[in-house]
Design a protein around this motif. Structure first.
Motif, mmCIF file in Angstrom:
data_model
loop_
_atom_site.group_PDB
_atom_site.id
_atom_site.type_symbol
_atom_site.label_atom_id
_atom_site.label_comp_id
_atom_site.label_asym_id
_atom_site.label_seq_id
_atom_site.Cartn_x
_atom_site.Cartn_y
_atom_site.Cartn_z
ATOM 1 N N GLY A 93 -8.032 1.852 -1.193
ATOM 2 C CA GLY A 93 -7.160 2.530 -0.246
ATOM 3 C C GLY A 93 -6.380 1.508 0.550
ATOM 4 O O GLY A 93 -6.583 0.287 0.395
ATOM 5 N N PRO A 94 -5.484 1.968 1.425
ATOM 6 C CA PRO A 94 -4.678 1.046 2.223
ATOM 7 C C PRO A 94 -5.574 0.144 3.068
ATOM 8 O O PRO A 94 -6.589 0.595 3.611
ATOM 9 C CB PRO A 94 -3.862 1.967 3.132
ATOM 10 C CG PRO A 94 -3.927 3.313 2.485
ATOM 11 C CD PRO A 94 -5.203 3.371 1.722
ATOM 12 N N ALA A 134 -6.658 7.603 -9.737
ATOM 13 C CA ALA A 134 -5.900 8.852 -9.807
ATOM 14 C C ALA A 134 -5.565 9.392 -8.414
ATOM 15 O O ALA A 134 -4.542 10.057 -8.232
ATOM 16 C CB ALA A 134 -6.709 9.877 -10.591
ATOM 17 N N HIS A 135 -6.417 9.103 -7.418
ATOM 18 C CA HIS A 135 -6.221 9.744 -6.110
ATOM 19 C C HIS A 135 -5.177 9.054 -5.238
ATOM 20 O O HIS A 135 -4.845 9.548 -4.171
ATOM 21 C CB HIS A 135 -7.560 9.823 -5.360
ATOM 22 C CG HIS A 135 -8.084 8.488 -4.926
ATOM 23 N ND1 HIS A 135 -8.606 7.567 -5.807
ATOM 24 C CD2 HIS A 135 -8.167 7.919 -3.697
ATOM 25 C CE1 HIS A 135 -8.998 6.492 -5.139
ATOM 26 N NE2 HIS A 135 -8.735 6.684 -3.857
ATOM 27 N N LEU A 136 -4.627 7.927 -5.672
ATOM 28 C CA LEU A 136 -3.645 7.231 -4.844
ATOM 29 C C LEU A 136 -2.287 7.296 -5.531
ATOM 30 O O LEU A 136 -2.084 6.707 -6.594
ATOM 31 C CB LEU A 136 -4.072 5.775 -4.627
ATOM 32 C CG LEU A 136 -5.335 5.599 -3.773
ATOM 33 C CD1 LEU A 136 -5.927 4.209 -3.959
ATOM 34 C CD2 LEU A 136 -5.031 5.866 -2.304
ATOM 35 N N GLU A 137 -1.381 8.035 -4.909
ATOM 36 C CA GLU A 137 -0.088 8.257 -5.560
ATOM 37 C C GLU A 137 0.860 7.082 -5.379
ATOM 38 O O GLU A 137 1.682 6.795 -6.234
ATOM 39 C CB GLU A 137 0.559 9.526 -5.020
ATOM 40 C CG GLU A 137 0.002 10.755 -5.709
ATOM 41 C CD GLU A 137 0.397 12.021 -4.992
ATOM 42 O OE1 GLU A 137 1.369 11.982 -4.196
ATOM 43 O OE2 GLU A 137 -0.266 13.046 -5.218
ATOM 44 N N ALA A 177 0.828 -1.213 0.000
ATOM 45 C CA ALA A 177 0.000 0.000 0.000
ATOM 46 C C ALA A 177 0.857 1.256 0.000
ATOM 47 O O ALA A 177 0.404 2.327 -0.408
ATOM 48 C CB ALA A 177 -0.926 -0.001 1.212
ATOM 49 N N THR A 178 2.114 1.136 0.474
ATOM 50 C CA THR A 178 2.972 2.321 0.579
ATOM 51 C C THR A 178 4.248 2.192 -0.242
ATOM 52 O O THR A 178 4.957 3.179 -0.447
ATOM 53 C CB THR A 178 3.401 2.540 2.039
ATOM 54 O OG1 THR A 178 4.146 1.375 2.455
ATOM 55 C CG2 THR A 178 2.205 2.727 2.963
ATOM 56 N N PHE A 196 -2.096 -0.047 -6.601
ATOM 57 C CA PHE A 196 -3.557 -0.081 -6.740
ATOM 58 C C PHE A 196 -3.975 -0.172 -8.200
ATOM 59 O O PHE A 196 -3.330 0.411 -9.077
ATOM 60 C CB PHE A 196 -4.171 1.179 -6.114
ATOM 61 C CG PHE A 196 -4.013 1.228 -4.621
ATOM 62 C CD1 PHE A 196 -4.941 0.611 -3.796
ATOM 63 C CD2 PHE A 196 -2.923 1.880 -4.044
ATOM 64 C CE1 PHE A 196 -4.798 0.650 -2.414
ATOM 65 C CE2 PHE A 196 -2.772 1.922 -2.658
ATOM 66 C CZ PHE A 196 -3.707 1.306 -1.849
ATOM 67 N N ILE A 197 -5.086 -0.858 -8.422
ATOM 68 C CA ILE A 197 -5.678 -0.915 -9.760
ATOM 69 C C ILE A 197 -7.195 -0.922 -9.587
ATOM 70 O O ILE A 197 -7.710 -1.491 -8.629
ATOM 71 C CB ILE A 197 -5.184 -2.171 -10.520
ATOM 72 C CG1 ILE A 197 -5.491 -2.085 -12.012
ATOM 73 C CG2 ILE A 197 -5.764 -3.453 -9.970
ATOM 74 C CD1 ILE A 197 -4.314 -1.693 -12.838
ATOM 75 N N GLU A 198 -7.896 -0.273 -10.526
ATOM 76 C CA GLU A 198 -9.352 -0.179 -10.376
ATOM 77 C C GLU A 198 -10.023 -1.523 -10.662
ATOM 78 O O GLU A 198 -9.578 -2.262 -11.542
ATOM 79 C CB GLU A 198 -9.903 0.842 -11.378
ATOM 80 C CG GLU A 198 -9.489 2.251 -11.076
ATOM 81 C CD GLU A 198 -9.892 3.211 -12.196
ATOM 82 O OE1 GLU A 198 -10.226 4.354 -11.863
ATOM 83 O OE2 GLU A 198 -9.862 2.827 -13.374
#
Ligand code: NAP
Ligand code: MG
Length: 496
Positions: free
Chosen positions: A330-331, A373-376, A41-42, A380-382
């Motif tokens: 999200g995480p 787009a909101h997770l830098e 996640a990070t 992540f994948i939609e």
């Protein structure tokens, strides 16, 4: 975004390098080498873990053999059952800690990780009931001499078992294999996936605390080629139980022939999920969405091919779009996230490649299709849905192991069954209908180890689990798995 606090026990585990557990001793790798475990996640390092190699594998296998021939062999079935019960209790007591470790290294939402930890305790508890119920039989033999003859069978533990597991369910995959190994009186060398060694380390600490004798369970962390391969080829190993890719499964089967190890394999899938026109469409679409998006789609039984009757296609697509868009990425440590990252950069690159190829090969994108787009940071994948009218794109045939659903439509049920079975895999299949006759008729025709009717991903320790065709060899769970960890001995006694 607010994340749950890590428990002190989790912080303690992260504060020092993870070690191997060989013959009852925690130790560094013989080479002294370590590898980094990442938080998906990070993309930050969580800690380092010992990187075993063939020398450590030798030590582990020798320790296991010594335990198998020693103290462990003298323990009664009831004692083995009691140790497993103690382990189940410890897994329950430490559930939150185990869940946090699962989320940290695998990425899945904490609620799912808690579910996995609870399931692990239940599985161990189920197997705790087995040792006192493993029995042979007396058989009515007919010797040509006419001499009176007694014949009976005994079921004996296979011996040293190499348990090689993947990262998608990093705790339950360990106990699916350790449960039957320990219940039958076998000994084990456990090799977790390189992405998820931490929860395996904590599990083995709890196994030690439960009081299993030294050498009964050994832990080798490390990379597949340097630890998994020498373990799978080791002449001192009697049985291998593997879950992972079909590609590595094939290598393991080949390596096993040197000393004819017993092999059980749980491999990949491309499971068909079928919606009949008479189904409860709202429920079926929810089931189909959960069947592909659960665990970020990283499930061997993911319902990745959805066959929808043409008369309800538009309605199902609309529902699928709604469910996909409702996911909060999200995480996993943030309780409001319903979908976490993929496990690794490599997995993200594989899944992204399939999204690209789906478009290139003419499939129609219904929703998702990219990175949020909101997770830098984070892999992540939609959640993504394609409609593939021609059923020709590779996304309709190959295992993606991500949250990518390929929808096809159908009109003729007999032709549909042929299409559903037209796959090298045969792990799971499902159908949604209110008609009892079609339910059982189609279930009987599907070539899959698990068939789910009006449900998906239901797994129970009492019920066999495994694959047809290239999805594997053998079955886990239930009585079938007890057979897989035991040899049958036939004893003749001449009574003349
Ligand atoms: P994988 O390579 O098959 O990994 C499974 C386990 O085998 C890991 O512990 C791995 O160690 C070990 N391993 C790797 N190479 C080995 C070898 N030559 N000999 C013995 N053991 C070896 O799977 P992955 O690379 O993590 O994932 C790749 C694909 O496999 C996924 O995209 C998915 O399609 C499939 N997969 C399926 C399942 C399932 O439940 N059926 C689970 C996970 C993945 P390392 O971790 O160190 O490589
Ligand atoms: Mg690998």
């Amino acid at each position: 975004m607010s994340q749950i606090q890590l428990l002190p026990a989790v912080q303690a585990l992260l504060s020092q390098p993870g070690r191997l557990f060989l013959g009852g001793t925690w130790q560094d790798a013989a080479s002294g080498r370590r590898f980094v475990v990442e938080n998906p996640a990070t993309e930050c390092a969580l800690t380092e873990v010992a990187e075993g190699d063939a020398r450590d594998v030798d030590t582990a296998v020798d320790a296991a053999r010594t335990a198998f021939n020693g103290e462990w062999a003298r323990q009664s079935p009831a004692q083995r059952g009691l140790l497993l019960l103690r382990l189940a209790e410890l897994l329950d007591q430490h559930r939150e800690e185990l869940a946090q470790l699962i989320t940290l290294e695998n990425g899945k939402p904490i609620a799912n990780a808690r579910g996995e930890a609870a399931s692990a305790a239940n599985i161990v508890r189920y197997f705790a009931g087995w040792p006192t119920k493993i029995e042979g039989s007396t058989l009515p033999v007919s010797p040509a001499s006419g001499a009176p003859m007694l014949n009976y069978t005994l079921r004996e533990p296979v011996g040293v078992c190499a348990l090689i597991v993947p990262w998608n369910f990093p705790l339950t995959m360990c106990v699916w294999k350790l449960g039957p190994a320990l219940a039958t009186g076998c000994v084990a060398v456990l090799k977790p996936a390189e992405q998820t060694p931490l929860v395996a380390i904590r599990l083995v600490q709890l196994i030690e605390a439960a009081g299993f004798p030294p050498g009964v369970v050994n832990l080798i962390t490390g990379l597949g080629a340097a630890t998994g391969a020498p373990l799978a080829q080791h002449p001192g190993v009697d049985k291998i139980a593997f879950t992972g890719s079909t590609q590595v499964g094939r290598l393991i089967a080949q390596g096993a022939t040197s000393n004819m190890k017993k092999v059980s394999l749980e491999l990949g899938g491309k499971s068909p999920n079928i919606i009949l026109p008479d189904a409860d469409i709202v429920r079926a679409a929810k089931g189909a969405a959960d069947g592909i998006f659960y665990n970020q789609g990283q499930v061997c039984t993911a319902g990745s091919r959805l066959y929808v009757h043409a008369s309800v296609l538009d309605q199902v697509l609309e529902e699928l779009r709604r469910h996909a868009n409702a996911h909060v990425l999200g995480p996993g440590l943030d309780p409001s996230s319903s979908m976490g990252p993929l496990v690794s950069a490599r997995q993200l690159s594989t899944v992204s490649g399939y999204l690209q190829r789906g478009l290139e090969e003419g499939a129609e994108l219904i929703c998702g299709g990219g990175r949020p787009a909101h997770l830098e940071r984070g892999h992540f994948i939609e959640p993504s849905v394609f409609l593939d009218r021609a059923e020709r794109a590779c996304i309709a045939r190959e295992e993606i192991f991500g949250p990518v659903l390929t929808v096809m439509s159908w009109t003729d049920i007999d032709e549909l069954v042929l299409r559903a079975n037209d796959s090298p895999y045969g792990l799971a299949a499902g159908l949604w209908t209110r008609d009892l006759r079609s339910a059982h008729r189609v279930a009987a025709q599907l070539k899959a180890g698990s068939v789910w009717i009006n449900c998906w991903n239901v797994v129970d320790p009492a019920s066999p689990f495994g694959g047809y065709k290239q999805s594997g060899w053998g079955r886990e769970m239930g009585k079938n798995v007890i057979d897989a960890y035991t040899e049958t001995k036939s004893v003749f006694v001449d009574l003349a």
